[in-house]
Motif scaffolding. Structure first.
Motif, PDB file in Angstrom:
ATOM      1  N   SER A  13      -1.274   3.834 -10.871  1.00 27.63           N
ATOM      2  CA  SER A  13      -0.461   2.637 -11.093  1.00 27.63           C
ATOM      3  C   SER A  13      -0.481   1.765  -9.838  1.00 27.63           C
ATOM      4  O   SER A  13      -0.124   2.235  -8.755  1.00 27.63           O
ATOM      5  N   PRO A  14      -0.877   0.484  -9.938  1.00 25.69           N
ATOM      6  CA  PRO A  14      -0.899  -0.370  -8.751  1.00 25.69           C
ATOM      7  C   PRO A  14       0.479  -0.595  -8.139  1.00 25.69           C
ATOM      8  O   PRO A  14       0.613  -0.671  -6.922  1.00 25.69           O
ATOM      9  N   LEU A  15       1.513  -0.705  -8.974  1.00 26.39           N
ATOM     10  CA  LEU A  15       2.861  -0.856  -8.424  1.00 26.39           C
ATOM     11  C   LEU A  15       3.286   0.400  -7.674  1.00 26.39           C
ATOM     12  O   LEU A  15       3.996   0.313  -6.665  1.00 26.39           O
ATOM     13  N   CYS A  16       2.830   1.556  -8.144  1.00 21.28           N
ATOM     14  CA  CYS A  16       3.159   2.803  -7.452  1.00 21.28           C
ATOM     15  C   CYS A  16       2.430   2.893  -6.114  1.00 21.28           C
ATOM     16  O   CYS A  16       2.935   3.492  -5.154  1.00 21.28           O
ATOM     17  N   TYR A  17       1.224   2.306  -6.039  1.00 23.74           N
ATOM     18  CA  TYR A  17       0.526   2.250  -4.759  1.00 23.74           C
ATOM     19  C   TYR A  17       1.369   1.475  -3.746  1.00 23.74           C
ATOM     20  O   TYR A  17       1.573   1.926  -2.615  1.00 23.74           O
ATOM     21  N   LEU A  18       1.872   0.314  -4.142  1.00 19.48           N
ATOM     22  CA  LEU A  18       2.722  -0.466  -3.246  1.00 19.48           C
ATOM     23  C   LEU A  18       3.999   0.280  -2.909  1.00 19.48           C
ATOM     24  O   LEU A  18       4.472   0.253  -1.759  1.00 19.48           O
ATOM     25  N   ALA A  19       4.576   0.951  -3.898  1.00 16.22           N
ATOM     26  CA  ALA A  19       5.793   1.726  -3.635  1.00 16.22           C
ATOM     27  C   ALA A  19       5.526   2.794  -2.580  1.00 16.22           C
ATOM     28  O   ALA A  19       6.376   3.058  -1.723  1.00 16.22           O
ATOM     29  N   GLY A  20       4.340   3.405  -2.629  1.00 10.39           N
ATOM     30  CA  GLY A  20       3.997   4.407  -1.636  1.00 10.39           C
ATOM     31  C   GLY A  20       3.917   3.837  -0.233  1.00 10.39           C
ATOM     32  O   GLY A  20       4.361   4.456   0.737  1.00 10.39           O
ATOM     33  N   LEU A  21       3.341   2.630  -0.105  1.00  9.63           N
ATOM     34  CA  LEU A  21       3.265   1.985   1.207  1.00  9.63           C
ATOM     35  C   LEU A  21       4.655   1.725   1.771  1.00  9.63           C
ATOM     36  O   LEU A  21       4.920   1.971   2.956  1.00  9.63           O
ATOM     37  N   TRP A  22       5.542   1.218   0.919  1.00 14.03           N
ATOM     38  CA  TRP A  22       6.889   0.915   1.394  1.00 14.03           C
ATOM     39  C   TRP A  22       7.711   2.170   1.622  1.00 14.03           C
ATOM     40  O   TRP A  22       8.575   2.205   2.513  1.00 14.03           O
ATOM     41  N   ALA A  23       7.450   3.226   0.861  1.00 16.66           N
ATOM     42  CA  ALA A  23       8.140   4.498   1.107  1.00 16.66           C
ATOM     43  C   ALA A  23       7.785   5.028   2.494  1.00 16.66           C
ATOM     44  O   ALA A  23       8.645   5.558   3.214  1.00 16.66           O
ATOM     45  N   ASP A  24       6.515   4.877   2.884  1.00 12.66           N
ATOM     46  CA  ASP A  24       6.105   5.299   4.224  1.00 12.66           C
ATOM     47  C   ASP A  24       6.778   4.451   5.295  1.00 12.66           C
ATOM     48  O   ASP A  24       7.179   4.956   6.344  1.00 12.66           O
ATOM     49  N   ARG A  25       6.895   3.152   5.052  1.00  9.49           N
ATOM     50  CA  ARG A  25       7.558   2.285   6.017  1.00  9.49           C
ATOM     51  C   ARG A  25       9.028   2.676   6.186  1.00  9.49           C
ATOM     52  O   ARG A  25       9.545   2.750   7.308  1.00  9.49           O
ATOM     53  N   ARG A  26       9.693   2.936   5.081  1.00 10.88           N
ATOM     54  CA  ARG A  26      11.105   3.319   5.145  1.00 10.88           C
ATOM     55  C   ARG A  26      11.273   4.670   5.834  1.00 10.88           C
ATOM     56  O   ARG A  26      12.247   4.888   6.559  1.00 10.88           O
ATOM     57  N   ARG A  27      10.314   5.560   5.609  1.00 11.07           N
ATOM     58  CA  ARG A  27      10.386   6.856   6.284  1.00 11.07           C
ATOM     59  C   ARG A  27      10.260   6.675   7.791  1.00 11.07           C
ATOM     60  O   ARG A  27      10.932   7.361   8.579  1.00 11.07           O
ATOM     61  N   ALA A  28       9.379   5.769   8.225  1.00  4.96           N
ATOM     62  CA  ALA A  28       9.235   5.487   9.656  1.00  4.96           C
ATOM     63  C   ALA A  28      10.528   4.929  10.237  1.00  4.96           C
ATOM     64  O   ALA A  28      10.775   5.047  11.443  1.00  4.96           O
ATOM     65  N   GLU A  29      11.350   4.330   9.383  1.00  2.00           N
ATOM     66  CA  GLU A  29      12.634   3.786   9.817  1.00  2.00           C
ATOM     67  C   GLU A  29      13.753   4.817   9.687  1.00  2.00           C
ATOM     68  O   GLU A  29      14.922   4.499   9.910  1.00  2.00           O
ATOM     69  N   GLY A  30      13.403   6.056   9.293  1.00  2.00           N
ATOM     70  CA  GLY A  30      14.389   7.129   9.194  1.00  2.00           C
ATOM     71  C   GLY A  30      15.021   7.288   7.834  1.00  2.00           C
ATOM     72  O   GLY A  30      16.011   8.018   7.694  1.00  2.00           O
ATOM     73  N   ILE A  31      14.467   6.628   6.807  1.00  3.09           N
ATOM     74  CA  ILE A  31      15.012   6.722   5.452  1.00  3.09           C
ATOM     75  C   ILE A  31      14.052   7.547   4.597  1.00  3.09           C
ATOM     76  O   ILE A  31      12.921   7.122   4.342  1.00  3.09           O
ATOM     77  N   GLU A  32      14.471   8.712   4.169  1.00  6.40           N
ATOM     78  CA  GLU A  32      13.611   9.613   3.413  1.00  6.40           C
ATOM     79  C   GLU A  32      13.541   9.211   1.946  1.00  6.40           C
ATOM     80  O   GLU A  32      14.532   8.753   1.361  1.00  6.40           O
TER      81      GLU A  32
END
Length: 239
Positions: A13-32
């Motif tokens: 899913s292309p939207l899920c690809y983008l969600a994965g990128l932002w999930a990684d960004r949020r994790r780098a900010e301390g949000i699991e």
């Protein structure tokens, strides 16, 4: 205890690809983010299908995804669907097994990148195993040893089961998981997602228990102003 954001998503899913990128960004900010893999096209051929025969909803999703933000420094989505749309049974099974091994976040990133940036066809369990092995049993560069008498480094792990798993042996040839816990994990994730009655992926449950789906879920992960959530929901537990 603070609740994690939960995301139900599929790898093709292309939207899920983008969600994965932002999930990684949020994790780098301390949000699991608790990522749970589901198949939104389980009836797709196990050989995959050419993009010309892809479900129209997938192409529409790509158009939606192209309008959404991408984290700085990360790869943007291509302008077209992959040449072959992958059946994601094997990828889902590998991810469920990777949770047990503690490498699920890295495997998720590799699977999404392989499909959407590298244009790889991952319907085959053997292709998915290559990605698992790249993470858990990385290749040794032979350059330093090609002109010397030094022996190549060898992994001397005495645990045969662990060595097999590190070599990609976490999914069966038919694309299913090898362990009961992973099978139950996949079943539970799918039951939880279907109970939400939102077929458009990704589906996100935020820390307040509110539901976001499709492009709204990506917008929420990106920290952009989001529409009012559909309804508050109890947060399902992880198997």
């Amino acid at each position: 205890m603070k609740l994690k954001t939960i995301v139900y998503a599929d790898f093709n899913s292309p939207l899920c690809y983008l969600a994965g990128l932002w999930a990684d960004r949020r994790r780098a900010e301390g949000i699991e983010t608790d990522w749970r893999a589901v198949e939104h096209l389980p009836s797709l051929s196990h050989l995959g299908v050419p993009n010309a025969a892809a479900p129209p909803a997938l192409l529409h999703e790509l158009v939606e995804a192209a309008r959404l933000p991408v984290p700085e420094g990360r790869d943007r989505l291509p302008d077209a669907l992959p040449q072959i749309i992958s059946n994601t049974q094997a990828a889902t099974a590998a991810y469920a097994e990777a949770v047990t091994d503690g490498v699920h976040d890295e495997l998720r990133r590799h699977l999404l990148r392989a499909i959407w940036i590298e244009n790889r066809h991952l319907s085959s369990a053997y292709e998915v195993r290559r990605i698992i092995t790249d993470i858990t049993y990385p290749r040794v560069p032979i350059g330093p040893y090609s002109s010397s008498d030094l022996p190549l480094p060898v992994n001397r792990d005495p645990d045969l089961w662990r060595a097999v798993r590190r070599s990609g042996g976490t999914i069966a040839p038919d694309g299913g998981p090898l362990t009961t816990i992973a099978y139950r994990r996949i079943r539970t994730w799918r039951e939880q997602w279907r109970a939400l009655d939102r077929p458009d992926l990704p589906v996100l449950i935020d820390e307040r228990g509110a539901l976001h789906a499709g492009q709204d879920a990506v917008v929420w992960l990106a920290g952009q102003p989001a529409p009012t959530p559909v309804r508050p929901l109890p947060v399902p537990s992880l198997l």
